[in-house]
Motif scaffolding. Structure first.
Motif, PDB file in Angstrom:
ATOM      1  N   LEU A 228       5.368   2.114  -3.238  1.00  0.00           N
ATOM      2  CA  LEU A 228       4.606   3.316  -3.617  1.00  0.00           C
ATOM      3  C   LEU A 228       5.089   4.564  -2.898  1.00  0.00           C
ATOM      4  N   GLY A 229       6.163   4.447  -2.098  1.00  0.00           N
ATOM      5  CA  GLY A 229       6.623   5.639  -1.380  1.00  0.00           C
ATOM      6  C   GLY A 229       7.923   5.366  -0.651  1.00  0.00           C
ATOM      7  N   GLU A 230       8.343   6.338   0.141  1.00  0.00           N
ATOM      8  CA  GLU A 230       9.610   6.227   0.874  1.00  0.00           C
ATOM      9  C   GLU A 230       9.492   5.254   2.045  1.00  0.00           C
ATOM     10  N   LEU A 231      10.621   4.675   2.420  1.00  0.00           N
ATOM     11  CA  LEU A 231      10.615   3.680   3.494  1.00  0.00           C
ATOM     12  C   LEU A 231      10.802   4.329   4.866  1.00  0.00           C
ATOM     13  N   SER A 232      10.212   3.699   5.870  1.00  0.00           N
ATOM     14  CA  SER A 232      10.343   4.180   7.249  1.00  0.00           C
ATOM     15  C   SER A 232      11.702   3.739   7.800  1.00  0.00           C
TER      16      SER A 232
ATOM     17  N   ASP B   2      -8.115  -2.221  -0.648  1.00  0.00           N
ATOM     18  CA  ASP B   2      -8.880  -0.997  -0.901  1.00  0.00           C
ATOM     19  C   ASP B   2      -8.223  -0.239  -2.037  1.00  0.00           C
ATOM     20  N   ARG B   3      -9.010   0.189  -3.015  1.00  0.00           N
ATOM     21  CA  ARG B   3      -8.437   0.899  -4.155  1.00  0.00           C
ATOM     22  C   ARG B   3      -7.695   2.154  -3.717  1.00  0.00           C
ATOM     23  N   ILE B   4      -8.232   2.834  -2.714  1.00  0.00           N
ATOM     24  CA  ILE B   4      -7.646   4.098  -2.281  1.00  0.00           C
ATOM     25  C   ILE B   4      -6.221   3.920  -1.749  1.00  0.00           C
ATOM     26  N   GLN B   5      -5.917   2.738  -1.260  1.00  0.00           N
ATOM     27  CA  GLN B   5      -4.583   2.488  -0.703  1.00  0.00           C
ATOM     28  C   GLN B   5      -3.587   1.964  -1.730  1.00  0.00           C
TER      29      GLN B   5
ATOM     30  N   LYS C  34      -3.159   5.769   6.865  1.00  0.00           N
ATOM     31  CA  LYS C  34      -4.049   5.159   5.873  1.00  0.00           C
ATOM     32  C   LYS C  34      -5.369   5.915   5.798  1.00  0.00           C
ATOM     33  N   ASP C  35      -5.850   6.073   4.563  1.00  0.00           N
ATOM     34  CA  ASP C  35      -7.167   6.681   4.367  1.00  0.00           C
ATOM     35  C   ASP C  35      -8.222   5.594   4.235  1.00  0.00           C
ATOM     36  N   PHE C  36      -9.382   5.873   4.782  1.00  0.00           N
ATOM     37  CA  PHE C  36     -10.504   4.943   4.687  1.00  0.00           C
ATOM     38  C   PHE C  36     -11.735   5.698   4.203  1.00  0.00           C
TER      39      PHE C  36
ATOM     40  N   HIS D 130       0.818  -1.217   0.000  1.00  0.00           N
ATOM     41  CA  HIS D 130       0.000   0.000   0.000  1.00  0.00           C
ATOM     42  C   HIS D 130       0.851   1.265   0.000  1.00  0.00           C
ATOM     43  N   LYS D 131       0.175   2.365  -0.226  1.00  0.00           N
ATOM     44  CA  LYS D 131       0.794   3.686  -0.108  1.00  0.00           C
ATOM     45  C   LYS D 131       1.334   3.853   1.310  1.00  0.00           C
ATOM     46  N   VAL D 132       2.304   4.747   1.469  1.00  0.00           N
ATOM     47  CA  VAL D 132       2.969   4.920   2.764  1.00  0.00           C
ATOM     48  C   VAL D 132       3.386   3.527   3.247  1.00  0.00           C
ATOM     49  N   PRO D 133       4.304   2.911   2.529  1.00  0.00           N
ATOM     50  CA  PRO D 133       4.610   1.505   2.797  1.00  0.00           C
ATOM     51  C   PRO D 133       5.174   1.263   4.197  1.00  0.00           C
ATOM     52  N   ASP D 134       4.695   0.206   4.834  1.00  0.00           N
ATOM     53  CA  ASP D 134       5.263  -0.220   6.111  1.00  0.00           C
ATOM     54  C   ASP D 134       6.135  -1.454   5.861  1.00  0.00           C
ATOM     55  N   SER D 135       6.682  -2.005   6.915  1.00  0.00           N
ATOM     56  CA  SER D 135       7.595  -3.139   6.754  1.00  0.00           C
ATOM     57  C   SER D 135       6.893  -4.349   6.151  1.00  0.00           C
ATOM     58  N   ASP D 136       5.619  -4.559   6.499  1.00  0.00           N
ATOM     59  CA  ASP D 136       4.881  -5.695   5.942  1.00  0.00           C
ATOM     60  C   ASP D 136       4.733  -5.557   4.418  1.00  0.00           C
ATOM     61  N   SER D 137       4.375  -4.366   3.970  1.00  0.00           N
ATOM     62  CA  SER D 137       4.211  -4.132   2.528  1.00  0.00           C
ATOM     63  C   SER D 137       5.521  -4.365   1.771  1.00  0.00           C
ATOM     64  N   ILE D 138       6.614  -3.897   2.315  1.00  0.00           N
ATOM     65  CA  ILE D 138       7.903  -3.996   1.623  1.00  0.00           C
ATOM     66  C   ILE D 138       8.454  -5.428   1.676  1.00  0.00           C
ATOM     67  N   CYS D 139       8.453  -6.012   2.860  1.00  0.00           N
ATOM     68  CA  CYS D 139       9.032  -7.360   2.984  1.00  0.00           C
ATOM     69  C   CYS D 139       8.187  -8.384   2.231  1.00  0.00           C
ATOM     70  N   SER D 140       6.858  -8.210   2.217  1.00  0.00           N
ATOM     71  CA  SER D 140       6.019  -9.156   1.476  1.00  0.00           C
ATOM     72  C   SER D 140       6.226  -9.005  -0.029  1.00  0.00           C
ATOM     73  N   ALA D 141       6.496  -7.781  -0.493  1.00  0.00           N
ATOM     74  CA  ALA D 141       6.759  -7.577  -1.929  1.00  0.00           C
ATOM     75  C   ALA D 141       8.048  -8.298  -2.333  1.00  0.00           C
TER      76      ALA D 141
END
Lengths: 307, 307
Positions: free
Chosen positions: B38-42, B76-79, B204-206, B8-19
């Motif tokens: 989709l963005g910079e890493l934390s 979610d499409r928005i993410q 995250k936006d909802f 997702h946008k504003v990637p967290d560790s789960d998003s990056i490591c799973s990719a």
């Protein structure tokens, strides 16, 4: 309070057999899940249940008052229970495109691009290391043979074939192809059946760019079975279209030996259908060679043309 | 033309490591899939990649010109990518509620009610019988420790704990809890970081009943770290709300040792927030004891109150 496993409206063999198979699996791992159905069973499904001594799932149309539902063989709200927006969806097991069901809480989803939901249910049994009872294995196997048209459908994958072979062994069935043909012969007994029942036997509605499109399919071992019926079928499609305020209603008459389908169409704009399948309709009819799968060959091109 | 795995946008560790983990798996079974972000890493994610010698995924924001995408850690499409409606979604691997992504063709979906997407990716490796490289196992393990707050989050399941134990063994890490604390100490270094960066770090936006609601979360080992910052954070939430035309913006300051969160709120109607969490806001703030999971404890009650 139990949860329920339920397939789509106008249930086919995949919806019913997967509901039975998933309920058994969930019960085996400690969840109280029962099979349900949203409508009457087709002669094919009745043949399968009779063959393997299985009971019809409970006819149940609303589920808001239950512990939740496992949605089988679809993920479009329009194809599910009418009160789906008030239900807790605990899981989805499906092999179609992803529809518009959303949830408020995390859930379990097993969707794979394979030929049949029951192929995925078999993966779930393997994952949970639960043994499949002989009669349930037989029913699951028949559902896969039905959905893949005994492996002839373009939706059929290696996973489906391997799954049928494994289930046949569990069920102790030596010639599964013969059983498949026996099943399709039952399915082909259309003579004497009311026209409306035939149109509705395997009928699904789709929302295509805000147009309601209904598509039915009948699979037979010989298209000539319909020779005396086409005018009547066409007239009934017209009625179904009007009753449901649909933009388009189509019926696929699929010849599983010739491997193709005759398409019967009534539509507010037949040119969309002609464009989608790159064909010309004559008296609202066209022969589509090689077309056997509604999901893979009929819905996507039409959806793209509407979009 | 390759396909991509993207979180997702504003990637967290789960998003990056799973990719990274999914791309390796898919490549191993013969699909050309590459990781993207989709963005910079934390700082936390940078710590993990550095620890295990892994490269940052490619920064890539549009995917319509690719072979397709595997959507990770959201549905979610928005993410997702801004051009998601023009992409072919090949698969979704996620552990959240089911969002509004739909597809025109069949796909592969692995969604489970577990604490982390990487726990599900491990199931996929097991299913395909592919060995996980040591460094990828380490990164997957850290992502699970992050998402489950070292097993303290109510979203943590037995499957997550077993998965961490198995991955630690593959990665050759003896004291994974110590590594987890080291990671959360990195995550807790908020001093000197621009306020906007903190608000957006895990934001995250909802879409809640057609109201846009943004929820950020910061997890630290000691809430006192924010003592001098709260006024500034609050002012920035106000700005984020105005810039995005949001109905409500909230920031969860989660103390992983005290096991609770301070909620900072700016809203067009704060009473909805008070009602959702059965609390009273004082100067737009409230302490929510036991609340550690945005997904399980913060989003559902608010969504229900909006509905």
């Amino acid at each position: 309070m139990p949860a329920y496993a339920v397939g789509h409206k106008v249930p086919d063999s995949d919806s019913i057999c997967s509901a039975i198979a998933l309920s058994y699996l969930k019960t085996a791992i400690g969840e109280d899940v029962r099979p349900a159905r949203l409508g009457e069973l087709s002669p094919e499904t009745l043949f399968i249940l009779d063959k393997f001594g299985l009971e019809q799932p409970e006819l149940k149309l609303t589920f808001a008052d239950t512990a939740g539902i496992y949605i089988l063989d679809h993920s479009d709200r329009i194809q599910g229970p009418d009160d789906i927006d008030d239900c807790t969806v605990l899981g989805i097991i499906d092999h179609h495109k992803l529809g518009d069901i959303t949830t408020a809480t995390p859930l379990e989803i097993w969707v794979r691009p394979v030929g049949c939901t029951n192929t995925i249910i078999k993966m779930m049994y393997d994952f949970h290391n639960v043994e499949i009872p002989k009669n349930i294995a037989g029913a699951m196997m028949c559902a896969i043979l039905s959905d893949t048209v005994i492996f002839k459908s373009p939706t059929c994958t290696t996973a489906d074939i391997k799954c049928v072979e494994a289930l046949a062994e569990i069920a102790g069935i030596e010639d599964y192809k013969a059983l498949g043909m026996e099943m399709f012969t039952v399915k082909s007994s259309v003579q004497g059946t009311p026209v409306r029942e035939l149109v509705m036997r395997d009928f699904k509605d789709f929302n295509m760019n805000d147009n309601l499109v209904g598509i039915g399919q009948l699979e037979v071992i010989d298209l000539a079975l319909f020779d005396d019926m086409k005018a009547e079928l066409h007239a009934d499609l017209q009625a179904v279209k009007a009753e449901g305020n649909r933009h388009t209603v189509m019926l696929l008459l699929t010849d599983i030996m010739q491997e193709g389908s005759e398409l019967l169409v009534v539509s507010d704009d037949s040119s969309i259908v002609e464009q989608a399948y790159n064909t010309k309709l004559t008296d609202g009819k066209a022969w589509l060679p090689g077309v056997m799968s509604r999901k893979k060959q009929v819905v996507p091109p039409l959806q793209n043309t509407f979009a």
